[in-house]
Design an enzyme around this catalytic site. Structure first.
Site, short mmCIF file in Angstrom:
data_model
loop_
_atom_site.label_atom_id
_atom_site.label_comp_id
_atom_site.label_asym_id
_atom_site.label_seq_id
_atom_site.Cartn_x
_atom_site.Cartn_y
_atom_site.Cartn_z
N HIS A 108 0.86 -1.18 0.00
CA HIS A 108 0.00 0.00 0.00
C HIS A 108 0.90 1.23 0.00
CE1 HIS A 108 -3.01 2.92 0.90
NE2 HIS A 108 -2.66 3.10 2.15
N HIS B 279 1.00 5.78 -1.01
CA HIS B 279 0.28 6.97 -1.46
C HIS B 279 1.10 7.62 -2.56
CE1 HIS B 279 -2.66 7.68 2.08
NE2 HIS B 279 -2.24 6.43 2.13
N ASP C 36 1.83 -4.60 -20.38
CA ASP C 36 2.84 -5.56 -19.95
C ASP C 36 2.60 -6.06 -18.53
OD1 ASP C 36 4.38 -5.70 -22.26
OD2 ASP C 36 5.70 -4.06 -21.68
N HIS D 137 -8.67 7.56 -1.76
CA HIS D 137 -7.60 7.13 -0.88
C HIS D 137 -6.30 6.95 -1.68
CE1 HIS D 137 -6.55 4.30 2.75
NE2 HIS D 137 -5.49 4.93 2.31
N TYR E 24 9.26 -13.19 -22.64
CA TYR E 24 10.06 -12.07 -22.13
C TYR E 24 10.92 -12.58 -20.97
CZ TYR E 24 11.23 -7.52 -20.12
OH TYR E 24 11.89 -6.42 -19.64
#
Lengths: 231, 231, 231, 231
Positions: free
Chosen positions: C94, C96, C119, C168, C226
């Site tokens: 998480h 910001h 991708d 948020h 890849y």
């Protein structure tokens, strides 16, 4: 084999990091030895800080690995197509640099708004058409090379050493690997300033042709007077 | 000769890098020794990290090289015109810094929207007219100096130590080379904040004159009270 | 206990700083040991540079602290809900981060405009609905997890390893803690480029599905080509 | 005298540089010792890297220098007004940080668009009115303090620890000097994300009050549960 070129290709790939042009492993530089017609390219998905010159992959122009234990960059077929079509280039750089990629995503060419652009690109930086479904499903990377070459049918690839692949990102080239990375950096800066200028004036007209020509010729061609005399 | 000035000009050129004002070799700083009327300037197209004080080029005000093995910056004729017209300046900086150049490309002056601007520029940062084809084809760099001087006919070059050349980039000046680089940095920051403020409000009006004057005089002139007393 | 996972979770939290994804202490990474069903998470409000592996908090899936002297991140209940619903993930991040959070604040999903996006995310990065007052007042962090899961009812959480919580910020996940941080970085870059592209063309249409699918499959799934072959 | 506070004020000023909040010398931090009613503030126009704790200036609340050889920051009268009106603060920071200043120049408050904002500012970050000509000409810095205080007549300065001075730049405060710098950093980040969000949606509505309240109370007040328990 081609140890010196491997060193230069390694170094050019590391410039991608130093210049802030890549995130994670999203970029690759290659170089070609025109005498042997062999291409040296970054291995696929390897960390730039851990790569050594010996990890560079040597491939022939028909895409066969000639030397190297690692898989070459998955964009190799695009590089090869460009080396075959653009006979005078010696290096190619592909990145997903932030601002050039933003223009590519918007399928918008970068107009020449100023002399920073004109010093390096002798006209707008073109954008390719979007690949068709057939071109994507079969030989995608090779077809990416083909649409670039198609876009340059009427353009001078030495005067405009870069392109935006629509919905994808930029490819740039140059006389050698280092030169192709520098053109990638220039394209990124030019893209950022074009974006800013368009935000100040969405109807902005391009730089007059006579200034574009003057600046391009100050730096390139027989009458160039920028920089030091080459020995 | 002028060893101290060479050191200062070298240092000021390195500040361009430290302040993030240049990409590759896109910028140059010069200084003048008013007694001997000699200008010290960065050599053209040389890496900032490899330059030494001894590489700085000494030229007279008629453009002749007096000392130095390298070619001077190709923008030298612009610097010389400015030194001849603006008698009280001691240093000049030219860069292609991102945000100031974006305004120059948009041929837009930078209005004074706040006290950061007013602390350093006593009014909007002006933009020159676009050079004519004749001015570009013959003596381009000298004519760049001339349109700047033309733009300042009614302006105070000490109160407004910088300009945007239309379609090109900023030139700033100051009492010495370091001061001219600082003004280049200030101009870049002021340009960025003006761009942001215009995005928040495209019809934004400029700062009232009485605040502009107050801030400018806090830092400049006989009643300045910012900073420490000079010895 | 789980010393190796603690080291990895610590390291992944430090990547948040290295990648420029956090300011102050605004972000957290956790990892889960699926055998013991224990989660290792960053302690709340502790400086990334001062944290040691021993400071990581071990909690069970019912939210009880099993080992650790510090309080776990206040977002722990969100992490737990996600681990319970998304059985194949091994790490959650998480942050910001600036641009992803800007989209979250605008309650706008991030359309897939280019191959950089394709991708890594097999479709637009979705945004949750805004939580109701009741959901905020009681068990806010747990309900944050629930609206994410609700948003993914018809979506493949492995193909789209991240979400924007409305008003948020982003949550991303991956096969392990490092992978979840990388996805957070990718989301941030993709958000920035989408913002730029929208500024160039507010009516921009998304990348054709066939290119999205091609790029996603180049990097993921049984036919991926890849990177290097896994040992 | 107040040697410890001097060290803290010095350190807090250096954070301005570390956090990227200042260019040149455009910012200052002060702290107050409430027992002796003495303010410790940065000297005016001095380089952050050359300052020592002994250079900090100690002044009384009537603006007299009690200790120190250098002139205090020219913004001292603003700091003093704020210390006199906001009895519970222990530190003040003034910067010209890029994005907060861009809002100040646009005379626009920063609406609360997300929880990053709500975690630190319990409502929009307000903007003062523009000072009148009389207020600017006489006691400008003191009047800057007065319009801030006027703006907070109906606002809680502890819940909203910062303000934008119209046409100027932000001031933030906190329980001590470090806290005031952190609030300056938060304000800068919040301003940038608000600008981005407004570019995505110029009609964006603010975060619902119940989310704002929840987030603010998670971090502040008697029921806070973010971070570690204070000893």
């Amino acid at each position: 084999m081609l140890e010196e070129l491997k060193e230069r290709v390694l170094k050019a790939n590391q410039y991608l990091v130093e210049y802030g042009l890549v995130t994670l492993t999203w970029g690759n530089v290659s170089g070609i030895d025109r005498k042997s017609e062999l291409v040296v390219i970054k291995p696929s998905g390897v960390d730039y800080n851990l790569m050594k010159a010996a990890d560079m992959v040597v491939v022939s122009l028909d895409g066969k690995i000639v030397e190297g234990k690692l898989r070459p960059s998955s964009d190799l077929p695009t590089h090869i197509e460009l080396y075959k079509a653009f006979k005078e280039i010696g290096g190619i750089t592909h990145s997903h640099s932030e601002n050039a990629t933003s223009f590519a995503q918007a399928c918008a060419e970068i107009p020449c708004f100023g002399t920073t652009h004109a010093d390096h690109f002798n006209g707008p930086v073109p954008v390719t058409r979007v690949l068709t479904e057939a071109e994507v499903n079969e030989n995608y990377e090779l077809n990416t090379g083909k649409v670039i070459i198609e876009r340059f049918k009427e353009l001078d690839y030495l005067g405009i050493p870069g392109v935006l692949v629509a919905g994808h990102a930029p490819f740039t080239w140059g006389k050698d690997p280092e030169d192709s990375v520098k053109n990638n950096l220039v394209l990124e800066r030019v893209a950022k300033m074009a974006l800013n200028s368009l935000m100040l004036n969405p109807q902005l007209s391009k730089l007059p042709e006579y200034i574009l020509n003057k600046h391009y010729k100050r730096k390139h061609g027989p009458d160039a007077y920028y920089g030091q005399r080459k020995k």
